[in-house]
Every structure is written in structure tokens, then in C-alpha cells.
Design a protein around this motif. Sequence first.
Motif, PDB file in Angstrom:
ATOM      1  N   VAL A 139       0.885  -1.297   0.013  1.00  0.00           N
ATOM      2  CA  VAL A 139       0.077  -0.078  -0.028  1.00  0.00           C
ATOM      3  C   VAL A 139       0.842   1.274   0.150  1.00  0.00           C
ATOM      4  CG1 VAL A 139      -1.909  -1.346   1.384  1.00  0.00           C
ATOM      5  CG2 VAL A 139      -0.114  -0.197   2.568  1.00  0.00           C
ATOM      6  N   GLN A 140       0.362   2.439  -0.311  1.00  0.00           N
ATOM      7  CA  GLN A 140       0.892   3.570  -0.326  1.00  0.00           C
ATOM      8  C   GLN A 140       0.669   4.268   1.236  1.00  0.00           C
ATOM      9  OE1 GLN A 140      -0.150   6.209  -3.574  1.00  0.00           O
ATOM     10  NE2 GLN A 140       0.654   7.962  -2.704  1.00  0.00           N
ATOM     11  N   VAL A 141       1.883   4.703   1.713  1.00  0.00           N
ATOM     12  CA  VAL A 141       1.495   5.178   3.134  1.00  0.00           C
ATOM     13  C   VAL A 141       1.199   6.659   2.907  1.00  0.00           C
ATOM     14  CG1 VAL A 141       2.842   5.784   5.248  1.00  0.00           C
ATOM     15  CG2 VAL A 141       3.087   3.638   4.333  1.00  0.00           C
ATOM     16  N   GLN A 142       0.189   7.148   3.563  1.00  0.00           N
ATOM     17  CA  GLN A 142      -0.337   8.390   3.561  1.00  0.00           C
ATOM     18  C   GLN A 142      -0.078   9.055   5.086  1.00  0.00           C
ATOM     19  OE1 GLN A 142      -1.531  10.142   0.749  1.00  0.00           O
ATOM     20  NE2 GLN A 142      -0.942   8.275  -0.178  1.00  0.00           N
ATOM     21  N   SER A 143       0.934   9.927   5.198  1.00  0.00           N
ATOM     22  CA  SER A 143       1.316  10.565   6.633  1.00  0.00           C
ATOM     23  C   SER A 143       0.326  11.760   6.801  1.00  0.00           C
ATOM     24  CB  SER A 143       2.843  10.940   6.529  1.00  0.00           C
ATOM     25  OG  SER A 143       3.777   9.872   6.370  1.00  0.00           O
ATOM     26  N   PRO A 144       0.203  11.886   8.214  1.00  0.00           N
ATOM     27  CA  PRO A 144      -0.336  13.206   8.699  1.00  0.00           C
ATOM     28  C   PRO A 144       0.356  14.388   8.697  1.00  0.00           C
ATOM     29  CG  PRO A 144       0.211  11.828  10.545  1.00  0.00           C
ATOM     30  CD  PRO A 144       0.607  11.010   9.507  1.00  0.00           C
ATOM     31  N   ASP A 145      -0.245  15.577   8.698  1.00  0.00           N
ATOM     32  CA  ASP A 145       0.511  16.763   8.752  1.00  0.00           C
ATOM     33  C   ASP A 145       1.529  16.712  10.103  1.00  0.00           C
ATOM     34  OD1 ASP A 145      -0.932  17.733   6.725  1.00  0.00           O
ATOM     35  OD2 ASP A 145      -2.139  18.962   8.022  1.00  0.00           O
ATOM     36  N   GLN A 146       2.709  17.212   9.843  1.00  0.00           N
ATOM     37  CA  GLN A 146       3.779  17.094  11.032  1.00  0.00           C
ATOM     38  C   GLN A 146       3.096  18.003  12.215  1.00  0.00           C
ATOM     39  OE1 GLN A 146       7.449  18.362   9.223  1.00  0.00           O
ATOM     40  NE2 GLN A 146       7.797  16.390   8.268  1.00  0.00           N
ATOM     41  N   GLN A 147       2.577  19.036  11.830  1.00  0.00           N
ATOM     42  CA  GLN A 147       1.919  19.978  12.834  1.00  0.00           C
ATOM     43  C   GLN A 147       0.381  20.010  12.959  1.00  0.00           C
ATOM     44  OE1 GLN A 147       3.856  21.229  15.568  1.00  0.00           O
ATOM     45  NE2 GLN A 147       1.799  21.433  16.405  1.00  0.00           N
ATOM     46  N   PRO A 148      -0.015  18.921  13.693  1.00  0.00           N
ATOM     47  CA  PRO A 148      -1.593  18.894  13.913  1.00  0.00           C
ATOM     48  C   PRO A 148      -2.372  20.313  13.945  1.00  0.00           C
ATOM     49  CG  PRO A 148      -0.708  17.380  14.992  1.00  0.00           C
ATOM     50  CD  PRO A 148       0.330  18.198  14.867  1.00  0.00           C
ATOM     51  N   THR A 149      -3.384  20.582  13.233  1.00  0.00           N
ATOM     52  CA  THR A 149      -4.042  21.545  13.311  1.00  0.00           C
ATOM     53  C   THR A 149      -5.531  21.262  14.064  1.00  0.00           C
ATOM     54  OG1 THR A 149      -3.550  22.644  11.351  1.00  0.00           O
ATOM     55  CG2 THR A 149      -5.544  23.369  12.056  1.00  0.00           C
ATOM     56  N   PRO A 150      -5.610  21.942  15.303  1.00  0.00           N
ATOM     57  CA  PRO A 150      -6.831  21.765  15.891  1.00  0.00           C
ATOM     58  C   PRO A 150      -8.252  22.130  15.444  1.00  0.00           C
ATOM     59  CG  PRO A 150      -5.301  22.736  17.475  1.00  0.00           C
ATOM     60  CD  PRO A 150      -4.709  22.894  16.053  1.00  0.00           C
ATOM     61  N   PHE A 151      -9.212  21.340  15.582  1.00  0.00           N
ATOM     62  CA  PHE A 151     -10.514  21.875  15.076  1.00  0.00           C
ATOM     63  C   PHE A 151     -10.952  23.240  16.222  1.00  0.00           C
ATOM     64  CE2 PHE A 151     -11.108  17.600  13.918  1.00  0.00           C
ATOM     65  CZ  PHE A 151     -11.249  17.812  12.364  1.00  0.00           C
ATOM     66  N   SER A 152     -10.833  23.056  17.458  1.00  0.00           N
ATOM     67  CA  SER A 152     -11.421  24.106  18.235  1.00  0.00           C
ATOM     68  C   SER A 152     -10.455  25.163  18.281  1.00  0.00           C
ATOM     69  CB  SER A 152     -11.575  23.375  19.767  1.00  0.00           C
ATOM     70  OG  SER A 152     -12.138  24.386  20.706  1.00  0.00           O
ATOM     71  N   PHE A 153     -11.436  26.433  18.368  1.00  0.00           N
ATOM     72  CA  PHE A 153     -10.470  27.585  18.643  1.00  0.00           C
ATOM     73  C   PHE A 153      -9.921  27.665  20.147  1.00  0.00           C
ATOM     74  CE2 PHE A 153     -13.572  28.596  15.216  1.00  0.00           C
ATOM     75  CZ  PHE A 153     -12.445  29.368  14.152  1.00  0.00           C
ATOM     76  N   LEU A 154     -10.441  27.101  20.957  1.00  0.00           N
ATOM     77  CA  LEU A 154     -10.210  27.088  22.302  1.00  0.00           C
ATOM     78  C   LEU A 154      -8.604  26.400  22.674  1.00  0.00           C
ATOM     79  CD1 LEU A 154     -13.159  26.527  24.651  1.00  0.00           C
ATOM     80  CD2 LEU A 154     -12.091  28.630  24.066  1.00  0.00           C
ATOM     81  N   ASN A 155      -8.564  25.354  21.757  1.00  0.00           N
ATOM     82  CA  ASN A 155      -7.353  24.633  21.679  1.00  0.00           C
ATOM     83  C   ASN A 155      -6.008  25.245  20.864  1.00  0.00           C
ATOM     84  OD1 ASN A 155      -8.485  22.756  23.606  1.00  0.00           O
ATOM     85  ND2 ASN A 155      -9.206  21.544  21.790  1.00  0.00           N
ATOM     86  N   THR A 156      -4.832  25.090  21.383  1.00  0.00           N
ATOM     87  CA  THR A 156      -3.739  25.486  20.476  1.00  0.00           C
ATOM     88  C   THR A 156      -3.145  24.174  19.951  1.00  0.00           C
ATOM     89  OG1 THR A 156      -2.481  25.683  22.373  1.00  0.00           O
ATOM     90  CG2 THR A 156      -3.566  27.787  21.458  1.00  0.00           C
ATOM     91  N   GLN A 157      -3.334  23.098  20.629  1.00  0.00           N
ATOM     92  CA  GLN A 157      -2.818  21.683  20.289  1.00  0.00           C
ATOM     93  C   GLN A 157      -3.602  20.732  20.400  1.00  0.00           C
ATOM     94  OE1 GLN A 157       0.342  21.967  23.409  1.00  0.00           O
ATOM     95  NE2 GLN A 157      -0.457  20.340  24.564  1.00  0.00           N
ATOM     96  N   THR A 158      -3.323  19.474  19.950  1.00  0.00           N
ATOM     97  CA  THR A 158      -4.161  18.701  20.061  1.00  0.00           C
ATOM     98  C   THR A 158      -3.739  17.347  20.977  1.00  0.00           C
ATOM     99  OG1 THR A 158      -2.858  17.078  18.402  1.00  0.00           O
ATOM    100  CG2 THR A 158      -4.659  18.497  17.629  1.00  0.00           C
ATOM    101  N   ARG A 159      -4.571  16.660  21.572  1.00  0.00           N
ATOM    102  CA  ARG A 159      -4.190  15.596  22.705  1.00  0.00           C
ATOM    103  C   ARG A 159      -3.040  14.602  22.239  1.00  0.00           C
ATOM    104  NH1 ARG A 159      -6.983  10.446  24.963  1.00  0.00           N
ATOM    105  NH2 ARG A 159      -6.034  10.297  27.042  1.00  0.00           N
ATOM    106  N   CYS A 160      -3.125  14.322  20.830  1.00  0.00           N
ATOM    107  CA  CYS A 160      -2.007  13.272  20.263  1.00  0.00           C
ATOM    108  C   CYS A 160      -0.838  14.154  19.936  1.00  0.00           C
ATOM    109  CB  CYS A 160      -2.621  12.526  19.052  1.00  0.00           C
ATOM    110  SG  CYS A 160      -1.632  11.304  18.392  1.00  0.00           S
ATOM    111  N   LYS A 161       0.255  13.942  20.181  1.00  0.00           N
ATOM    112  CA  LYS A 161       1.484  14.241  19.884  1.00  0.00           C
ATOM    113  C   LYS A 161       1.780  14.113  18.495  1.00  0.00           C
ATOM    114  CE  LYS A 161       3.469  13.954  24.651  1.00  0.00           C
ATOM    115  NZ  LYS A 161       4.398  13.363  25.481  1.00  0.00           N
ATOM    116  N   PRO A 162       2.467  15.115  17.784  1.00  0.00           N
ATOM    117  CA  PRO A 162       2.777  14.771  16.429  1.00  0.00           C
ATOM    118  C   PRO A 162       3.249  13.571  16.036  1.00  0.00           C
ATOM    119  CG  PRO A 162       3.343  17.192  17.088  1.00  0.00           C
ATOM    120  CD  PRO A 162       2.966  16.323  18.351  1.00  0.00           C
ATOM    121  N   GLU A 163       4.430  13.246  16.858  1.00  0.00           N
ATOM    122  CA  GLU A 163       4.993  12.119  16.690  1.00  0.00           C
ATOM    123  C   GLU A 163       4.372  10.934  16.864  1.00  0.00           C
ATOM    124  OE1 GLU A 163       6.060  13.562  20.680  1.00  0.00           O
ATOM    125  OE2 GLU A 163       5.863  14.362  18.862  1.00  0.00           O
ATOM    126  N   ASP A 164       3.406  10.842  17.620  1.00  0.00           N
ATOM    127  CA  ASP A 164       2.334   9.535  17.872  1.00  0.00           C
ATOM    128  C   ASP A 164       1.202   9.410  16.760  1.00  0.00           C
ATOM    129  OD1 ASP A 164       3.919   9.243  20.172  1.00  0.00           O
ATOM    130  OD2 ASP A 164       2.727  10.354  21.540  1.00  0.00           O
TER     131      ASP A 164
END
Length: 688
Positions: A249-274
Motif C-alpha cells: 500500500v501507499q503510506v499517507q502520513s499526517p501533517d507534521q503539525q496537527p491543526t486543532p478543530f477548536s478555537f479554544l485549543n492550540t494543540q491536540t491531545r495526540c502528539k505529532p510524533e504519535d
Amino acid sequence: MLVRKLPLVRQNLLWTVWSRAESAPARRRYDVIVVGGGHAGTEAAAAAARVGAETLLITQKIATIGVLSCNPSLGGVGKGHLVREIDALDGLCGRAGDWAGVHFSILNRSKGPAVWGPRAQLDRDQYRQFIQSELLSTPRLTVLEGSVEELLVSQSNPNEPGHHRVTGICLVNETHPILSSSVVLTTGTFLSGSLFMGQTTTPGGRIGDAPSCSGLSHTLKETLGLRVGRLKTGTPPRIVKSSVDLSLVQVQSPDQQPTPFSFLNTQTRCKPEDQLPCYLTQTTPGVERVVRESLHLNCHVQQDSKGPRYCPSIESRVLRFPGRQHQVWLEPEGLTSDLLYPQGLSMTMPPDLQLRLLREIPALHRAEIRTPGYGVHYDFVCPTQLNPSLQVKSTQGLFLAGQINGTTGYEEAAAQGLWAGVNAARAALYMPPVVLSRTQSYIGVLIDDLVGRGVTEPYRMFTSRAEFRTSLRPDNADIRLTPRGFEEVGCVTLQRYKEAVRTRDGLQEGLAALKEVKMSSSRWREKLGNISLSESKSSTMNGLDLLQYKDVSFEMLAAIFPEQLSPYLQFSQRLNIEAVYRPHCEKQSREIGRILEEESLSLPSDLDYLSLPVSLSNEVRELLDRVRPNTLGAATRIPGMTPAAIIHLLYYVLRMKQRNKHTEHRNQLGQKEGSEIQLCANHIPISQ
């Protein structure tokens, strides 16, 4: 920062859920009752409670509240806009996505930010736990496990439009009804739901769950006389991850820096490397062969009901586009899950043939199925019978949201649920309904499309449905909606409102500062170096002008003018976007003004279109009588309406407004004369 109300402790959460499930409702009357615990129901219940209504959420199983019935993802093109707008109005799903996401990406990033699609793959368990925890800790909200047998229907209030009034619900195996001022139905695929797998048909709205009670369907069709249709959808088999050959299969990697959905959050719970990857593969001619050989064993495909055009089954794709390869995305179901979700392989053939089909794909040649795919047929209510507040026109106190209105997708359901919950609460608390225009939000576009045009197939949101895309961007949903949500609607917390105001003021100050930094084009070229600034430019240019160029960023300008611009670096990306779209937004604002003029011309709800004394064809009269648009603007968007008919309707409305104005003026004169007479009478001396 990741905002979270309650720490998630699974054991404590489950104890709380079941202790509540075992107890009877604490009261027999509520302001709002919400029926259904899916994406529409959870947002409706939470929104109603935030507005201030005592709310009861009734669901068949409390443990399945917040379950992702189909794909484990949130957002996408158009859908991501809805999630951001729901969050701007203090909804749940954006923060839940940030908590449970395991793969974040921005779709359409090669295009302009107006059509970017924030998206995340989700951990099913974490998403469900977050939603349950939020609901069970929401003030004024009670959650009850049970099935609704029927709606309580009484005579309508003669002072309000409508032929009936819903005053509560009756539960199965309960002798006493539960009363309420408003009821929100969010039954999803459970309304007269039937499950299909091969030639087997069983009642149900989701595998393992029974459909809604037949009495509910009977009330809607027979008692209330609502027009009801039939739609279908489906879901793919779940594949054991260890049985997939990931080398093919072809691997599709996520964005290196996750963009949160919520305006109250500056980061996501899942760390970029995880974050977890997704995988891409394709179908083969063998897949098409299995589909064609199994058609006689597939009841779902043979049904006439319409399915989702943009998320079709593999059977539909093969029959519609023979001889083609079709993409299949293998998506993770969670950080600890051993399953993959094959997006693009929804199927309803017998389980043994599903396995045979999967193994025609090289990467799945040893695939094992944990749960087979299946189809669902369900009833929906034609949404042209609703007001823009999502209240049924003919029935006071009854609101509908989600797939019962003919939509497909978690995000579309959640958006309707939030707005139905808001208006159900406002109606119960004797406040006027609120409406979101299609010029203000994608939620407004969604609702206007549903109530104004109806559906012939499951409705899905796309950016192409919005006329004012450059103004209705995912990055500015907080500025557009949060202040109104707090000041007018009442569904936004003070914390979120303060943050939105701070952001709005910061952006305005940053834009003003950009206007103030000015230099000649030659000086800008000297300062910025190799940028594609035209040599012919000789006039003075300000910072906003410079940000129109692709090679220039706010950070570059702040480095040149640190004193003036560095205070606004936290808003740098948003200032870049605001500057790029500013000329387009100014042009669109003039067009929005014209639309708002049309929208302000309201059409009386009791207008008799069949006998209206204007030149309209019988076809147009029947169309207007069936849809009953609330405004002239809504009438222009009805398929089949002619420009000539709109002109005649416009003239009639203007004449009526003028006539009403004259009548009101005469009444005011009469009242003034009466009041003068009374005042004079007060001064007549009492005879001795």
C-alpha cells in the motif's frame, strides 16, 4: 493548550452512566426533550442546556452515546467548515475531535485557505468517552435510557402558526408520559430502519441496535400528516489490521503539525510524533467481477431508495463506472485498535462474498473480517416542511435534526442538532427563534438548502454550495459566530466569548498596523530581497498590499517593523489570510447586502398561494404552496421558480408592506386622537 472539562477515567465514567440509566427520570416535565443520542442529539441536548433550558436526552443505550457508527473521522472539505462553526457556537464535536484525533491533515491545502478542509482520523473509544463525559457533566441536562413509543399531540395554540402541538413523549413500558414545551427528534437511521446484508433483512438502525418504535413513525405520518420518504446508506466491513500486507500500500502520513478543530485549543491531545498513518490502495478487475456475480444475492442494491451520491457503495461505483480502478483508503480506528476501516468499500453482499471481494485486492489477499458490511434503509421527513429554526411548520414545539431531515454525515447532523437545540430551548423559554443566513455561515447554507430546496438524495456539505466562500472561511468562524452566539443566541460561554473578542480586536489592530507601515516599492524590494514585486510598481505600498504577494508573510514584515508588528505575531497566519482575502470580501459584502435585502422581505406563513391575486402559473403556485418559503430570498432558491414569478411575488410583497404601513399609520393617528381626548378629559374640572 488543550481545553478539557473533566479528566477521562473510564471506570468512573461507566459507573456514572449505568447509575443514571437505572434510575427513573427525576421529574416528569422538562423544557426540552431530545430523542436520540447520535451526533445531532448530543449537540441538540448540550445546546439546549447551554441556552438555559432544563433538558432531557433520551437514548436507547447510554453506552452508545457518541458512537461513530460509520467511518472513524471528522471534518473534510466543507465538513471541516461545519465543525469549526459548531465549535464557534460552543458545540462539542470540535473539542472531541481534538481529544480523540490520531491523524490530522488539512485537505485542499494546495488551494486557497477559504476551501481548506480540516480533517482528523479518530480513536473511536476516546471520541465516545469524551462526548459521554461532557454530556454527563453538563448543567441542566439529564440523560435517560429508554425508547420513545410516541409523541404526545394536542391542539395547537391559536395565536401561533400550526395545526398541532407536541407536548411531550410516551416511553415504552411506562404508564406516565414525560411533558415538555419542545421536543427535538434526532432519530438518525433508526426511524423505521431496516438492515440489509445479502438477502437477509432485519429491523434496526445500526447493527446490534433496534429501530425506533413504530408508534413514532405512525405519529409523524398519520397524526401529524408529514410527508415522509425513504433513503439508504451503508458501511464497509472492518478488517483485522494484522491480516493486511502493508508493504503493498501507499503510506499517507499526517501533517507534521496537527491543526486543532477548536478555537479554544492550540494543540491536540495526540502528539505529532504519535500520529498514525493512513494507507491507500486500489480495486482490481477481480473486485468488479465479484460485484457483478453477486448482484442477484444483494437486496440492498436492488432497492429503489436513493443512497449517498458522494459516498457510494462499491457495488454502486462498479455499476456506474465499469472498468475503472477505485481508491480504497485503509484508515486506523484508534491508537490501540487492531482494526482498519476500508473507506470506499461500503458493501451489502453476503459476508462470504465480502471476504472474497476484499481478497481480490493485492494488499488484502489474506484479509480477515471482524464485522461485515451492511446497508440501512430508513425513513426521513421531507425538510421543506420545516422552518429555518428547524421547527416543523405545521406542528408547534416539534423540531427535527440530522438524518431524519435527509442529510448524511456526522458534521451535517451535528450542525443541525446544535441549531435545533438552540431554537427548541428558546421556544420553551418564550424567546423568539434565531436564524442563520447563508451569508453568515455554512450552517446557514445547510439549513437554507434543506428547508428551501428539499432533498432527493442524502445531502452532503461541500464548499461549492456556499456563494460567499471567501467570507465564510474555517479560520474566521469564531469572529463570525461566537459574538452572536453569546450576545444574541445565548449558547456560548463567557470564556469563549472573551477569547473571540480578544482575537477579533487583535486582528483589527494588526490590520490597522499593517496599513500604517508604508514604503515605496523600491524600498520594499530592497528590504525583502528576492520577492516577485513588479519593477513597474513605483507607488507607495503598505503592509496589507505586500501580503497580497505569495512570497511575503507577516513574519517577514514583522522582522522589518518589529515595534509596530511584533505584538501581533500570535495572529500571523490569520493576518496573512485576512490580507489575501480582503479585496474579495469587500466585493462580496456588497453582494451580501443585496441578498440580505431579499431575505428581509418576509413572506407571511399563512399566505394562500393557490388563490394569490398575482400572475403565477399553476405549477409555481403549487411549488410555493408545498415549500412555503419564509422569505423572498428563499423563494428564489426553489428549483423550478422562474424569474418572472419572483418579480410578481416581489411586487405583491412590496404592495402588502406599503398597505400595512398605511394601516399602521392610520391606527397610530387614531390612538393619538384618543389619547389627546383622554388627556383633555383629565383637565375638566369637577362640577360643584
